[in-house]
Design a protein around this motif. Structure first.
Motif, PDB file in Angstrom:
ATOM      1  N   CYS A  38       5.780   8.040 -10.658  1.00 40.68           N
ATOM      2  CA  CYS A  38       5.332   7.362 -11.787  1.00 40.68           C
ATOM      3  C   CYS A  38       6.353   6.966 -12.902  1.00 40.68           C
ATOM      4  O   CYS A  38       6.405   6.169 -13.655  1.00 40.68           O
ATOM      5  N   ASP A  51       8.260   8.083 -16.166  1.00 41.83           N
ATOM      6  CA  ASP A  51       8.186   8.534 -17.638  1.00 41.83           C
ATOM      7  C   ASP A  51       8.529   7.495 -18.550  1.00 41.83           C
ATOM      8  O   ASP A  51       9.636   7.447 -19.025  1.00 41.83           O
ATOM      9  N   GLU A  52       7.511   7.020 -19.252  1.00 41.93           N
ATOM     10  CA  GLU A  52       7.798   5.884 -20.109  1.00 41.93           C
ATOM     11  C   GLU A  52       8.453   6.471 -21.484  1.00 41.93           C
ATOM     12  O   GLU A  52       9.233   5.670 -22.013  1.00 41.93           O
ATOM     13  N   ARG A  53       8.269   7.604 -21.955  1.00 42.01           N
ATOM     14  CA  ARG A  53       8.985   8.282 -23.001  1.00 42.01           C
ATOM     15  C   ARG A  53      10.444   8.623 -22.896  1.00 42.01           C
ATOM     16  O   ARG A  53      11.250   8.940 -23.635  1.00 42.01           O
ATOM     17  N   ARG A  54      10.787   8.466 -21.641  1.00 41.92           N
ATOM     18  CA  ARG A  54      12.218   9.050 -21.268  1.00 41.92           C
ATOM     19  C   ARG A  54      12.379  10.446 -21.367  1.00 41.92           C
ATOM     20  O   ARG A  54      13.800  10.807 -21.834  1.00 41.92           O
TER      21      ARG A  54
END
Length: 160
Positions: free
Chosen positions: A117, A119-122
């Motif tokens: 997936c 991670d959008e927040r990196r």
């Protein structure tokens, strides 16, 4: 109940989600269903045996509980699930299936979720690469038997 109200009061803009691993996941899902709070169980056994004891309704489980189930982990197969179940793979960096015990470990599951997936927040998931839980070439890729795939299954699907 007091803790839930306190958290909701202190963090009114956030959504409370109960989480837990293994038996803790079953408890999180059961409490979430009873209190109608979203809950996620990682490698949690099913709730069917607890339903009568706790007075859980099937609909409350299907509406509020969610289980992440690694494919070789045996614990989530204990008792039936009425919640939503998301099956995920449990392979090592070379594409081999891991042992059932390795698949039950929370860090293995977290690294597999990150691999698939992202991670959008990196946030920093370098431990997954450093500990060889994930092959860097496989981040965001599916394992495949296709010889042209960037993330190939390199061995038969047997326990390592």
């Amino acid at each position: 109940e007091v803790t839930v109200k306190l958290l909701q009061h202190n963090y009114p803009k956030d959504t409370l989600v109960l989480t837990g691993h293994s038996l803790g996941g079953a408890f999180a899902e059961s409490i979430g269903a009873m209190k109608q709070i979203p809950a996620v169980g990682f490698s949690a056994p099913g709730q069917i045996l607890l339903m009568e004891t706790l007075g859980l309704e099937r609909e409350l489980l299907t509406e509020n509980a969610f289980t992440i189930m690694p494919d070789q982990d045996i614990v989530p197969h204990l008792a039936g699930h009425y919640d939503m179940v998301q099956r995920i793979e449990c392979r090592d960096a070379e594409g081999k299936h891991r042992s059932p015990l390795d698949c039950h470990m929370p860090h293995t599951t977290i690294c597999e979720l990150w691999r698939v997936c992202g991670d959008e927040r990196r946030r920093n998931f370098s431990q997954c690469l450093k500990n060889e839980l994930v092959n860097e070439d496989c981040v965001g890729q599916e394992f495949s038997t296709n010889p042209n795939a960037p993330c190939q299954i390199t061995a038969k699907t047997v326990f390592s």
